[in-house]
Design an enzyme around this catalytic site. Structure first.
Site, PDB file in Angstrom:
ATOM      1  N   HIS A  82       0.828  -1.214   0.000  1.00 12.02           N
ATOM      2  CA  HIS A  82       0.000   0.000   0.000  1.00 12.02           C
ATOM      3  C   HIS A  82       0.862   1.265   0.000  1.00 12.02           C
ATOM      4  O   HIS A  82       1.886   1.316   0.674  1.00 12.02           O
ATOM      5  CB  HIS A  82      -0.913   0.002   1.235  1.00 12.02           C
ATOM      6  CG  HIS A  82      -2.088   0.910   1.106  1.00 12.02           C
ATOM      7  ND1 HIS A  82      -1.983   2.282   1.182  1.00 12.02           N
ATOM      8  CD2 HIS A  82      -3.409   0.641   0.931  1.00 12.02           C
ATOM      9  CE1 HIS A  82      -3.182   2.808   1.049  1.00 12.02           C
ATOM     10  NE2 HIS A  82      -4.068   1.851   0.884  1.00 12.02           N
ATOM     11  N   GLY A 163       4.341  20.961  12.912  1.00 10.25           N
ATOM     12  CA  GLY A 163       5.546  20.174  13.156  1.00 10.25           C
ATOM     13  C   GLY A 163       6.730  20.638  12.330  1.00 10.25           C
ATOM     14  O   GLY A 163       6.629  21.560  11.516  1.00 10.25           O
ATOM     15  N   PRO A 164       7.863  19.987  12.496  1.00  7.06           N
ATOM     16  CA  PRO A 164       9.101  20.414  11.845  1.00  7.06           C
ATOM     17  C   PRO A 164       9.103  20.152  10.338  1.00  7.06           C
ATOM     18  O   PRO A 164       8.581  19.136   9.882  1.00  7.06           O
ATOM     19  CB  PRO A 164      10.173  19.563  12.545  1.00  7.06           C
ATOM     20  CG  PRO A 164       9.436  18.339  12.974  1.00  7.06           C
ATOM     21  CD  PRO A 164       8.071  18.797  13.359  1.00  7.06           C
ATOM     22  N   ALA A 165       9.692  21.083   9.592  1.00  9.60           N
ATOM     23  CA  ALA A 165       9.824  20.909   8.137  1.00  9.60           C
ATOM     24  C   ALA A 165      11.107  20.160   7.854  1.00  9.60           C
ATOM     25  O   ALA A 165      11.973  20.613   7.098  1.00  9.60           O
ATOM     26  CB  ALA A 165       9.796  22.264   7.453  1.00  9.60           C
ATOM     27  N   PHE A 167      12.929  15.942   7.731  1.00 11.94           N
ATOM     28  CA  PHE A 167      12.688  14.515   7.640  1.00 11.94           C
ATOM     29  C   PHE A 167      12.983  13.836   8.973  1.00 11.94           C
ATOM     30  O   PHE A 167      14.060  14.007   9.548  1.00 11.94           O
ATOM     31  CB  PHE A 167      13.570  13.935   6.546  1.00 11.94           C
ATOM     32  CG  PHE A 167      13.331  12.479   6.266  1.00 11.94           C
ATOM     33  CD1 PHE A 167      12.045  11.972   6.092  1.00 11.94           C
ATOM     34  CD2 PHE A 167      14.399  11.602   6.148  1.00 11.94           C
ATOM     35  CE1 PHE A 167      11.825  10.636   5.817  1.00 11.94           C
ATOM     36  CE2 PHE A 167      14.196  10.251   5.870  1.00 11.94           C
ATOM     37  CZ  PHE A 167      12.910   9.770   5.705  1.00 11.94           C
ATOM     38  N   PRO A 169      13.298  10.216  10.053  1.00  8.32           N
ATOM     39  CA  PRO A 169      13.393   8.902   9.406  1.00  8.32           C
ATOM     40  C   PRO A 169      12.509   7.817  10.023  1.00  8.32           C
ATOM     41  O   PRO A 169      11.908   7.022   9.301  1.00  8.32           O
ATOM     42  CB  PRO A 169      14.876   8.549   9.537  1.00  8.32           C
ATOM     43  CG  PRO A 169      15.560   9.874   9.601  1.00  8.32           C
ATOM     44  CD  PRO A 169      14.641  10.756  10.386  1.00  8.32           C
ATOM     45  N   GLY A 172       8.536   9.526   9.384  1.00  5.84           N
ATOM     46  CA  GLY A 172       8.043   9.977   8.094  1.00  5.84           C
ATOM     47  C   GLY A 172       7.142  11.172   8.283  1.00  5.84           C
ATOM     48  O   GLY A 172       7.546  12.178   8.867  1.00  5.84           O
TER      49      GLY A 172
END
Length: 538
Positions: A82, A163-165, A167, A169, A172
């Site tokens: 998916h 939230g933070p801009a 990544f 890990p 996600g």
């Protein structure tokens, strides 16, 4: 009306029972939340949770699940069939009862802010919660999936709403918003994944691209192979089941499969469905096959059988239909009594239950007797020439009987509302004003309830006339008693309107109500005479 919101978070874990169970337990233990379904998929490596609650509890339940996912799911190790881009991949809020879409959008925003602040992860808004057209649709928000998220977040155009801009890990990103009731639905095929996907491309709205749109609106879909079922599926999301209903999708897949010489092996609902979606399917097959089915339970059974919803897992309506899951026991203490107990309650030294409740009971008995005779006539070989008349009368009388039963308790509740006002303090002018307002409101309710009993009862007369004309002659006395009971029930309700309306000061309300009540009572006497005259001739 109590506010009921559905939340359907999808978590990117469908194989590890420890993780699946921990998330379920966190949601289940949230006060005010009812966890109604947990649907894991091994091939998709994804679990869909469905729970309901009010506007406060639903946010707490979603947060509880997200907290566990933050601790136990690591997207760096996730693989599945998916599309996905986060540990809690998507978390939609859906209006079920007593709540608007806009309210659900605000709930989604409140959840996203709290979750992003606490978990330090990015959240995107979608559907009705988003005000930016290019990121309203979930496929747009999730495009590139987890593997492309690092680069996507570097683009200012794709800065998260909360939230933070950056990544994260292990997590996600998550999409949350408000949407219509989405039905996740799979049609089973004894075929390959390529064949299933070919059918999905023909049917889904996006089709094969802008130049080759699919046949069905508000449908997203693809084809895949389910190893645990040993069959392929056309897997779809019906974004609006009123635009493309379950049965339309199922029949279209059947037609495409027939063209490819592929066998259809039933279907499955992932999560829960609205009652209306199955009743729509039932009505379609009833009309298509010329069937006579009027009871809701039997309609549901027909839909389940025709759609093959038991093919890969048992379909239990009490666990799969959202209205059945959230239904509360009716507040009908009088109607729930035995006949003996009810009569003793009426005979007790209390003013309620009284004539109003007794009138509702008599009206229900009148409609019920008519329903009984019609049902005893329908399906009998020697009365085959009367079948159409009985099939027309039965649903009306059956449904009205069921609708009149709750009026037995509503009449007593209405009287109690007036009595609550009567007992209010009246020492000061302010207290007197509040008391009077409460009593006036109680009187209007005490008028509206018996008036509604009259309205319901009146709807039974034409069907009762048909039953008198074409019903089993051996049941003549039952129809006679039914007609008299219905007339008496309506007359008794009319007397309750008269006695309670006298104290109402709103002259416009009084005039309008009296005109309607008198007209119904007059027609009732006329229709009762008509039924009895018909029976005398037969």
């Amino acid at each position: 009306m109590k506010k009921i919101i559905e939340c359907v978070p999808n978590f990117s874990e469908g194989r590890d029972e420890k993780v699946i169970g921990a998330i379920a337990e966190a949601i289940r233990n949230t006060q005010g939340v009812t966890l109604v379904d947990v649907d894991p998929g091994k091939s998709t490596n994804r679990t869909v949770y469905t729970f309901v609650g009010d506007e406060t509890a639903i946010v707490e339940g979603a947060l509880a699940g997200a907290r566990v996912a933050r601790e136990m799911i690591d997207m760096r190790h996730h693989k599945g069939e998916h599309p996905r881009f986060g540990a809690m991949d998507v978390c939609p809020f859906v209006p079920v009862a007593g709540v608007t879409m806009q309210e659900c959008a605000e709930i989604a925003k409140a959840f996203a802010k709290r979750a992003a602040d606490e978990l330090k992860v990015p959240f995107f808004l979608y559907e009705e919660a988003s005000d930016r057209d290019y990121r309203k649709k979930l496929p747009d928000v999730r495009r590139g999936e987890y593997e492309g998220l690092d680069e996507k977040l570097k683009d200012p155009k794709w800065a998260p709403d909360f939230g933070p801009a950056e990544f994260v890990p292990a997590w996600g990103a998550t999409a949350t918003g408000a949407r219509m009731f989405l039905i996740a639905y799979n049609v089973n095929l004894l075929a390959t994944s390529n064949q299933a996907h070919r059918i999905a491309l023909d049917l889904r709205e996006a089709g094969r691209g802008p130049r080759q749109p699919g046949k069905l609106k508000d449908v997203k879909g693809m084809g895949w192979y389910m190893d645990e079922y040993n069959l392929a599926q056309v897997t779809v999301n019906l974004n609006n089941y009123k635009v493309t209903p379950l049965h339309v999708l199922f029949e279209e897949v059947k037609e495409k499969a027939r063209e490819l010489n592929i066998a259809v092996a039933g279907s499955e609902v992932v999560g829960v469905v609205p009652l209306a979606s199955l009743l729509m399917a039932a009505d379609y097959y009833i009309e298509k096959e010329g069937l006579f089915i009027y009871q809701e339970e039997q309609k549901i059974r027909l839909a389940v059988e025709r759609l093959g919803l038991n093919s890969v897992a048992p379909f239990n309506p009490k666990e799969k239909i959202i209205e059945y899951i959230v239904a509360e026991a009716p507040d009908e203490p009088l109607a729930s009594l035995s006949v003996r107990e009810f009569i003793q309650e009426v005979a007790a030294r209390t003013s309620a239950p009284g004539g109003g409740s007794a009138s509702a009971l008599m009206a229900a008995m009148g409609a019920g007797l008519g329903a009984m005779v019609a049902k005893l006539t329908q399906g009998v070989r020697k009365f085959e020439d009367r079948e159409a008349h009985m099939q027309a009368a039965i649903p009306v009388l059956h449904d009205l009987t069921q609708s009149l039963i709750p009026m037995i308790d509503k009449d007593t509740h209405a009287f109690n509302e007036y009595m609550d006002g009567l007992r209010m303090p009246k020492s000061t002018e302010k207290e007197k004003t509040a008391r009077k307002a409460k009593m006036q409101a109680g009187l209007k309710t005490a008028v509206q309830v018996p008036l509604n009993t009259m309205r319901l009862g009146e709807k039974a007369w034409n069907a009762l006339c048909e039953t008198a004309k074409y019903g089993n002659p051996a049941s003549k006395s039952d129809v006679q008693v039914g007609a008299r009971a219905l007339e008496t029930g309506i007359w008794g309700a009319f007397q309750n309107v008269l006695i309670n309306i006298a104290g109402i000061e709103d002259e416009v309300f009084k005039e309008k109500t009296m005109a309607e009540a008198k007209a119904i009572e007059t027609r009732s006497r006329e229709k009762c005479a008509e039924v009895l005259a018909i029976l005398e001739k037969n």
